[in-house]
Design a protein around this motif. Structure first.
Motif, PDB file in Angstrom:
ATOM      1  N   GLN A  88       0.800  41.224  49.558  1.00 26.04           N
ATOM      2  CA  GLN A  88       0.484  42.454  48.826  1.00 26.04           C
ATOM      3  C   GLN A  88       0.761  43.708  49.648  1.00 26.04           C
ATOM      4  O   GLN A  88       0.676  44.818  49.128  1.00 26.04           O
ATOM      5  CB  GLN A  88      -0.997  42.453  48.408  1.00 26.04           C
ATOM      6  CG  GLN A  88      -1.371  41.313  47.474  1.00 26.04           C
ATOM      7  CD  GLN A  88      -0.580  41.349  46.187  1.00 26.04           C
ATOM      8  OE1 GLN A  88      -0.566  42.348  45.489  1.00 26.04           O
ATOM      9  NE2 GLN A  88       0.110  40.254  45.883  1.00 26.04           N
ATOM     10  N   THR A  89       1.070  43.534  50.926  1.00 31.03           N
ATOM     11  CA  THR A  89       1.325  44.712  51.747  1.00 31.03           C
ATOM     12  C   THR A  89       2.543  45.458  51.233  1.00 31.03           C
ATOM     13  O   THR A  89       3.479  44.854  50.706  1.00 31.03           O
ATOM     14  CB  THR A  89       1.529  44.336  53.232  1.00 31.03           C
ATOM     15  OG1 THR A  89       1.720  45.537  53.996  1.00 31.03           O
ATOM     16  CG2 THR A  89       2.755  43.454  53.401  1.00 31.03           C
ATOM     17  N   LYS A  90       2.545  46.752  51.398  1.00 36.55           N
ATOM     18  CA  LYS A  90       3.661  47.560  50.935  1.00 36.55           C
ATOM     19  C   LYS A  90       4.706  47.769  52.034  1.00 36.55           C
ATOM     20  O   LYS A  90       5.608  48.582  51.882  1.00 36.55           O
ATOM     21  CB  LYS A  90       3.148  48.918  50.432  1.00 36.55           C
ATOM     22  CG  LYS A  90       2.210  48.830  49.233  1.00 36.55           C
ATOM     23  CD  LYS A  90       2.888  48.180  48.046  1.00 36.55           C
ATOM     24  CE  LYS A  90       2.090  48.312  46.772  1.00 36.55           C
ATOM     25  NZ  LYS A  90       0.877  47.496  46.771  1.00 36.55           N
ATOM     26  N   ASP A  91       4.551  47.055  53.168  1.00 33.11           N
ATOM     27  CA  ASP A  91       5.550  47.175  54.229  1.00 33.11           C
ATOM     28  C   ASP A  91       6.382  45.896  54.268  1.00 33.11           C
ATOM     29  O   ASP A  91       5.900  44.817  54.615  1.00 33.11           O
ATOM     30  CB  ASP A  91       4.894  47.414  55.586  1.00 33.11           C
ATOM     31  CG  ASP A  91       5.931  47.749  56.658  1.00 33.11           C
ATOM     32  OD1 ASP A  91       6.195  48.944  56.861  1.00 33.11           O
ATOM     33  OD2 ASP A  91       6.489  46.808  57.268  1.00 33.11           O
ATOM     34  N   ALA A  92       7.661  46.004  53.914  1.00 33.46           N
ATOM     35  CA  ALA A  92       8.527  44.831  53.789  1.00 33.46           C
ATOM     36  C   ALA A  92       8.754  44.133  55.121  1.00 33.46           C
ATOM     37  O   ALA A  92       8.848  42.903  55.177  1.00 33.46           O
ATOM     38  CB  ALA A  92       9.872  45.252  53.180  1.00 33.46           C
ATOM     39  N   SER A 136       7.132  50.817  52.500  1.00 32.47           N
ATOM     40  CA  SER A 136       7.674  51.166  53.811  1.00 32.47           C
ATOM     41  C   SER A 136       8.392  49.965  54.384  1.00 32.47           C
ATOM     42  O   SER A 136       8.299  48.858  53.869  1.00 32.47           O
ATOM     43  CB  SER A 136       6.552  51.624  54.757  1.00 32.47           C
ATOM     44  OG  SER A 136       5.643  50.558  54.998  1.00 32.47           O
ATOM     45  N   ASN A 137       9.122  50.194  55.474  1.00 35.03           N
ATOM     46  CA  ASN A 137       9.844  49.113  56.123  1.00 35.03           C
ATOM     47  C   ASN A 137       9.896  49.375  57.622  1.00 35.03           C
ATOM     48  O   ASN A 137      10.902  49.101  58.277  1.00 35.03           O
ATOM     49  CB  ASN A 137      11.254  48.994  55.548  1.00 35.03           C
ATOM     50  CG  ASN A 137      11.919  47.683  55.904  1.00 35.03           C
ATOM     51  OD1 ASN A 137      11.257  46.666  56.104  1.00 35.03           O
ATOM     52  ND2 ASN A 137      13.238  47.701  56.013  1.00 35.03           N
ATOM     53  N   ALA A 138       8.800  49.914  58.152  1.00 38.53           N
ATOM     54  CA  ALA A 138       8.802  50.350  59.546  1.00 38.53           C
ATOM     55  C   ALA A 138       7.753  49.669  60.411  1.00 38.53           C
ATOM     56  O   ALA A 138       7.813  49.760  61.643  1.00 38.53           O
ATOM     57  CB  ALA A 138       8.577  51.872  59.604  1.00 38.53           C
ATOM     58  N   PHE A 204      12.986  56.777  61.134  1.00 36.44           N
ATOM     59  CA  PHE A 204      12.397  56.647  62.460  1.00 36.44           C
ATOM     60  C   PHE A 204      13.421  56.072  63.430  1.00 36.44           C
ATOM     61  O   PHE A 204      14.373  55.389  63.032  1.00 36.44           O
ATOM     62  CB  PHE A 204      11.146  55.752  62.425  1.00 36.44           C
ATOM     63  CG  PHE A 204      11.431  54.294  62.176  1.00 36.44           C
ATOM     64  CD1 PHE A 204      11.579  53.399  63.238  1.00 36.44           C
ATOM     65  CD2 PHE A 204      11.572  53.800  60.880  1.00 36.44           C
ATOM     66  CE1 PHE A 204      11.854  52.058  63.009  1.00 36.44           C
ATOM     67  CE2 PHE A 204      11.843  52.464  60.651  1.00 36.44           C
ATOM     68  CZ  PHE A 204      11.987  51.586  61.713  1.00 36.44           C
ATOM     69  N   LYS A 205      13.203  56.365  64.701  1.00 35.17           N
ATOM     70  CA  LYS A 205      14.074  55.847  65.762  1.00 35.17           C
ATOM     71  C   LYS A 205      13.202  55.484  66.957  1.00 35.17           C
ATOM     72  O   LYS A 205      12.455  56.331  67.460  1.00 35.17           O
ATOM     73  CB  LYS A 205      15.120  56.881  66.172  1.00 35.17           C
ATOM     74  CG  LYS A 205      16.063  56.392  67.257  1.00 35.17           C
ATOM     75  CD  LYS A 205      17.088  57.469  67.622  1.00 35.17           C
ATOM     76  CE  LYS A 205      18.025  56.958  68.723  1.00 35.17           C
ATOM     77  NZ  LYS A 205      19.018  58.000  69.096  1.00 35.17           N
TER      78      LYS A 205
END
Length: 229
Positions: A88-92, A136-138, A204-205
């Motif tokens: 269920q997390t929104k971070d892939a 998000s994906n970070a 982001f970097k």
């Protein structure tokens, strides 16, 4: 608990944690510190390379491997349930890394346990009634930056603000609230600790440059600092 099960349990803890103190172990097993000293000697006599770090505690020698840990059925069920919650997390990135880690963990389950968890897995549902559109994906990359003390550059957009600001940050901790991951970091623009919603990081970097640890304490932060971004 008799000595043999305690020795096995201590070995499992040593494999799962970088450093353990005699006091921690004595409190966990409700025995004296002298008993823990004897247990550690027993492990050493059995050929387990336990390293004593003077004044700090015990750890296992780097690279030491033992046979795979056998999970109980209840422990396996807990992992399967956690898988549904993590989904269920929104971070892939975090969800993907958890799935891949769980595949490796499942590989050491006994066949009888695997059959049962497959049944449980098909009979669990987690419903999310938070319809806010965010993702998000970070998270996975930022977790590495936290553990390796790497500076991170981000483009960040606050809620209800069309402008995107550039920040150079020192990431320290994160927490989840209402399915949203919040990053706590030292912001060089504001010159103080700030909280950033990870789904509002537009780019982001991770830099190779490392920052000096400010000895951030998350519990102390919660007691003194409100959400600021």
């Amino acid at each position: 608990m008799s000595q043999l099960p305690r020795l096995i349990s201590i070995l499992t803890l040593l494999r799962s944690k970088r450093l353990l103190t005699a006091t921690e172990l004595a409190n966990k097993y409700n025995v004296s510190i002298r008993t823990i000293y004897r247990d550690i000697r027993k492990l050493e006599e059995a050929g387990i390379p336990v390293t004593t770090i003077e004044g700090r505690g015990y750890s296992l020698m780097e690279g030491y491997q033992v046979s795979p840990v056998q999970f109980t059925e209840k422990e396996a069920n807990a992992l399967i349930t956690a898988q549904h919650l993590v989904s269920q997390t929104k971070d892939a990135s975090f969800a993907k890394d958890f799935r891949e880690a769980l595949i490796k963990i499942k590989s050491v389950f006994r066949t009888s346990v695997q059959e049962k968890i497959e049944r449980l897995e098909s009979n669990i549902r987690v419903f999310d009634f938070d319809y806010e559109d965010f993702s998000s994906n970070a998270l996975s990359d930022i977790q590495l930056a936290i553990t390796n003390l790497n500076f991170v550059e981000i483009n960040y957009q606050k809620a209800d603000d069309p402008n995107i600001s550039f920040r150079k940050i020192e990431p320290y901790a994160f927490y989840s609230m209402n399915n949203k991951w919040i990053l706590i970091a030292w912001c060089h623009l504001r010159n103080e600790f700030r909280a950033f919603r990870i789904d509002r990081i537009k780019h982001f970097k991770i830099l190779h440059q490392k920052f000096e640890d400010r000895q951030f304490n998350l519990q102390a932060y919660f007691q003194t600092c409100p959400y600021k971004e």
